[in-house]
Design a protein around this motif. Structure first.
Motif, PDB file in Angstrom:
ATOM      1  N   ALA A 170       0.807  -1.171   0.057  1.00  0.00           N
ATOM      2  CA  ALA A 170       0.024   0.142   0.141  1.00  0.00           C
ATOM      3  C   ALA A 170       1.059   1.369  -0.040  1.00  0.00           C
ATOM      4  O   ALA A 170       0.493   2.744  -0.715  1.00  0.00           O
ATOM      5  CB  ALA A 170      -0.667   0.220   1.042  1.00  0.00           C
ATOM      6  N   VAL A 171       2.050   1.246   0.828  1.00  0.00           N
ATOM      7  CA  VAL A 171       3.100   2.437   0.730  1.00  0.00           C
ATOM      8  C   VAL A 171       3.571   2.739  -0.423  1.00  0.00           C
ATOM      9  O   VAL A 171       3.619   3.817  -1.003  1.00  0.00           O
ATOM     10  CB  VAL A 171       3.380   1.964   2.333  1.00  0.00           C
ATOM     11  N   THR A 172       4.541   1.668  -0.972  1.00  0.00           N
ATOM     12  CA  THR A 172       4.772   1.789  -2.474  1.00  0.00           C
ATOM     13  C   THR A 172       3.774   2.727  -3.588  1.00  0.00           C
ATOM     14  O   THR A 172       4.107   2.725  -4.367  1.00  0.00           O
ATOM     15  CB  THR A 172       5.840   0.339  -2.049  1.00  0.00           C
ATOM     16  N   LEU A 173       3.091   1.085  -3.994  1.00  0.00           N
ATOM     17  CA  LEU A 173       1.759   1.575  -4.343  1.00  0.00           C
ATOM     18  C   LEU A 173       1.515   3.043  -4.419  1.00  0.00           C
ATOM     19  O   LEU A 173       1.196   4.015  -5.255  1.00  0.00           O
ATOM     20  CB  LEU A 173       0.178   0.723  -4.278  1.00  0.00           C
ATOM     21  N   SER A 174       1.061   3.551  -3.058  1.00  0.00           N
ATOM     22  CA  SER A 174       0.765   5.448  -2.661  1.00  0.00           C
ATOM     23  C   SER A 174       2.303   6.457  -3.596  1.00  0.00           C
ATOM     24  O   SER A 174       1.840   7.023  -4.040  1.00  0.00           O
ATOM     25  CB  SER A 174       0.437   6.065  -2.249  1.00  0.00           C
ATOM     26  N   LYS A 231     -14.173  -5.653  -9.371  1.00  0.00           N
ATOM     27  CA  LYS A 231     -13.371  -4.276  -8.755  1.00  0.00           C
ATOM     28  C   LYS A 231     -11.677  -4.864  -8.365  1.00  0.00           C
ATOM     29  O   LYS A 231     -11.081  -4.254  -8.239  1.00  0.00           O
ATOM     30  CB  LYS A 231     -13.555  -3.282  -7.545  1.00  0.00           C
ATOM     31  N   ILE A 232     -11.658  -6.826  -8.081  1.00  0.00           N
ATOM     32  CA  ILE A 232     -10.956  -7.243  -6.968  1.00  0.00           C
ATOM     33  C   ILE A 232      -9.859  -7.282  -8.075  1.00  0.00           C
ATOM     34  O   ILE A 232     -10.262  -7.839  -9.359  1.00  0.00           O
ATOM     35  CB  ILE A 232     -11.171  -8.330  -6.176  1.00  0.00           C
ATOM     36  N   LYS A 233      -8.585  -7.232  -8.101  1.00  0.00           N
ATOM     37  CA  LYS A 233      -7.357  -7.459  -8.675  1.00  0.00           C
ATOM     38  C   LYS A 233      -6.298  -8.036  -7.307  1.00  0.00           C
ATOM     39  O   LYS A 233      -5.422  -7.790  -7.144  1.00  0.00           O
ATOM     40  CB  LYS A 233      -6.588  -6.545  -9.003  1.00  0.00           C
ATOM     41  N   TRP A 234      -6.432  -9.916  -8.097  1.00  0.00           N
ATOM     42  CA  TRP A 234      -5.513 -10.861  -7.177  1.00  0.00           C
ATOM     43  C   TRP A 234      -3.864 -10.773  -7.531  1.00  0.00           C
ATOM     44  O   TRP A 234      -4.174 -10.503  -8.713  1.00  0.00           O
ATOM     45  CB  TRP A 234      -6.536 -11.711  -7.141  1.00  0.00           C
ATOM     46  N   THR A 235      -3.594 -10.567  -6.500  1.00  0.00           N
ATOM     47  CA  THR A 235      -2.536 -10.446  -6.594  1.00  0.00           C
ATOM     48  C   THR A 235      -1.557 -11.585  -5.526  1.00  0.00           C
ATOM     49  O   THR A 235      -1.726 -11.660  -4.501  1.00  0.00           O
ATOM     50  CB  THR A 235      -1.608  -9.172  -6.617  1.00  0.00           C
ATOM     51  N   ALA A 236      -0.182 -11.849  -6.241  1.00  0.00           N
ATOM     52  CA  ALA A 236      -0.142 -12.850  -5.906  1.00  0.00           C
ATOM     53  C   ALA A 236       1.672 -12.252  -4.582  1.00  0.00           C
ATOM     54  O   ALA A 236       1.946 -11.708  -5.019  1.00  0.00           O
ATOM     55  CB  ALA A 236       0.601 -13.845  -6.483  1.00  0.00           C
ATOM     56  N   TRP A 269      12.333   1.465  -4.365  1.00  0.00           N
ATOM     57  CA  TRP A 269      13.220   0.893  -6.070  1.00  0.00           C
ATOM     58  C   TRP A 269      14.087  -0.690  -6.209  1.00  0.00           C
ATOM     59  O   TRP A 269      14.140  -0.587  -6.679  1.00  0.00           O
ATOM     60  CB  TRP A 269      14.472   1.760  -5.324  1.00  0.00           C
ATOM     61  N   GLY A 270      13.227  -1.072  -5.211  1.00  0.00           N
ATOM     62  CA  GLY A 270      13.442  -2.296  -4.894  1.00  0.00           C
ATOM     63  C   GLY A 270      12.781  -3.810  -5.210  1.00  0.00           C
ATOM     64  O   GLY A 270      11.892  -2.998  -6.132  1.00  0.00           O
ATOM     65  N   ARG A 289       4.683  -1.918  -9.925  1.00  0.00           N
ATOM     66  CA  ARG A 289       5.361  -2.070 -11.468  1.00  0.00           C
ATOM     67  C   ARG A 289       4.323  -2.861 -12.480  1.00  0.00           C
ATOM     68  O   ARG A 289       3.679  -2.561 -13.475  1.00  0.00           O
ATOM     69  CB  ARG A 289       6.416  -2.044 -11.559  1.00  0.00           C
ATOM     70  N   GLU A 290       4.904  -4.167 -12.076  1.00  0.00           N
ATOM     71  CA  GLU A 290       4.053  -4.989 -13.083  1.00  0.00           C
ATOM     72  C   GLU A 290       3.145  -5.785 -12.583  1.00  0.00           C
ATOM     73  O   GLU A 290       2.501  -6.705 -13.590  1.00  0.00           O
ATOM     74  CB  GLU A 290       5.463  -6.060 -12.680  1.00  0.00           C
ATOM     75  N   LYS A 291       2.533  -5.861 -11.449  1.00  0.00           N
ATOM     76  CA  LYS A 291       1.428  -6.891 -11.453  1.00  0.00           C
ATOM     77  C   LYS A 291       0.432  -5.845 -11.038  1.00  0.00           C
ATOM     78  O   LYS A 291      -0.855  -7.156 -11.049  1.00  0.00           O
ATOM     79  CB  LYS A 291       1.529  -8.000  -9.934  1.00  0.00           C
TER      80      LYS A 291
END
Length: 328
Positions: free
Chosen positions: A139-143, A292-297, A316-317, A324-326
């Motif tokens: 959540a933090v990185t997405l923000s 609305k749901i995007k399931w992510t591994a 950055w890691g 960015r990919e999923k």
């Protein structure tokens, strides 16, 4: 969204210096500030670039109509003086309490906190049925990632958010104060919210609940009122909500969300947790939320909480690569 501009005027040099330093240094205020001890300097400033808020600790000898920013607030050490129709606050009190009261009084009138556009904020919820460790880092990185494209606010609605480890910060006020004040009459939500926003590198966020019991201390209606306000009046393009099913308005938050990032492990037990969550949605006639749901591994990322600068290491890691990919 531009910063609010605050001017402080008082003949006491030490007072002006202390208050302006507090406002300038405090990340939760998010305002530009200028201090004045000479009346002529204050009036020149108000003529050239009127502040949004003027805090007066000393009377102006000239006609007050000369100085007319949107909000004039008197700072008084006595209740005996007459300040007419202007609001009055106690001059000598803790600075964070004083600024909170200032922001409650301030009504921008569509100016300082005007939205980037007329659309409501996009609410994106992040949730893991298994409460995986990577939920908050995601959540933090997405923000942070969304913040590169538009003004984004991160809000942690979970119990025991662990912010002392992530941000190395302790807070005088938290989300419970904001939700409580949101329900009060004559409270201007936008400025109040802005007064509590902290900034850490590219991230803008609100202090989480310090006492996890406070989460259940608000009714479902109070929660939904807050969510509606933060979507319609915050001025942010995106709101990323880091949520828990312990919230009384959990399903209401999901319904208010434009998208839901759901994290799920790859084990058979994680699959069972996902099925359990989806069954609960169906029981409540909310299975339409599946669109609305995007399931992510939720793969394990070594060293997720190692080091001091966690936000940079996530962005950055491997965590940033996962977002960015999923997700994006």
């Amino acid at each position: 969204m531009r910063k609010i501009c605050i001017a402080v005027y008082d003949e006491a040099v030490d007072y002006v210096k202390a208050l302006t330093n507090f406002i300038s240094d405090n990340k939760s205020v998010g305002a530009d500030v200028a201090g004045f001890c000479q009346e002529d300097e204050l009036l020149n400033c108000c003529r050239e670039k009127p502040p949004d808020i003027l805090l007066l600790g000393t009377r102006i000898k000239r006609d007050m109509n000369i100085v007319k920013p949107p909000e004039v607030i008197w700072l008084s050490d006595t209740a005996a003086d007459d300040y007419g129709d202007y609001p009055v606050l106690k001059k000598y009190q803790p600075a964070d309490d004083l600024i909170r009261q200032v922001m409650e009084l301030y009504d921008p009138g569509g100016g300082a906190l005007k939205k980037d556009d007329e659309a409501a904020s996009r609410l994106i919820s992040v949730y893991s049925p298994g409460q995986t460790d990577i939920q908050t880092p995601v959540a933090v990185t997405l923000s942070v990632c969304l913040g590169e494209e538009g003004n984004t606010l991160y809000v942690n609605f979970r119990e025991n958010a662990g912010f002392l480890k992530i941000f190395r910060e302790e807070y005088s006020r938290d989300l419970s104060d904001l939700i409580f004040l949101t329900g009060r009459k004559n409270t201007s939500f936008g400025p109040l919210l802005q007064s509590m926003v902290y900034r850490e590198q590219q991230l803008q966020y609100l202090p989480p609940f310090m006492n996890p019991v406070d989460i259940s201390g608000f009714t479902k209606e109070e929660w939904i009122n807050f969510i509606v306000n933060i979507k319609s009046k915050s001025g942010f393009r995106n709101i990323v909500a880091d949520i828990s099913a312990a919230n009384p308005a959990f399903y209401g938050i999901l319904k208010e969300s434009e998208s839901i990032i759901s994290l799920c492990g790859t084990s058979s037990y994680a699959s069972a947790q996902r099925s359990h969550f989806e069954k609960n949605l169906k029981i409540r006639n909310l299975d339409y939320l599946g669109e609305k749901i995007k399931w992510t591994a939720a793969r394990e990322i070594p060293g997720l909480f190692a080091g001091e600068d966690l936000i940079s290491s996530w962005f950055w890691g491997d965590m940033g690569d996962l977002i960015r990919e999923k997700i994006l």
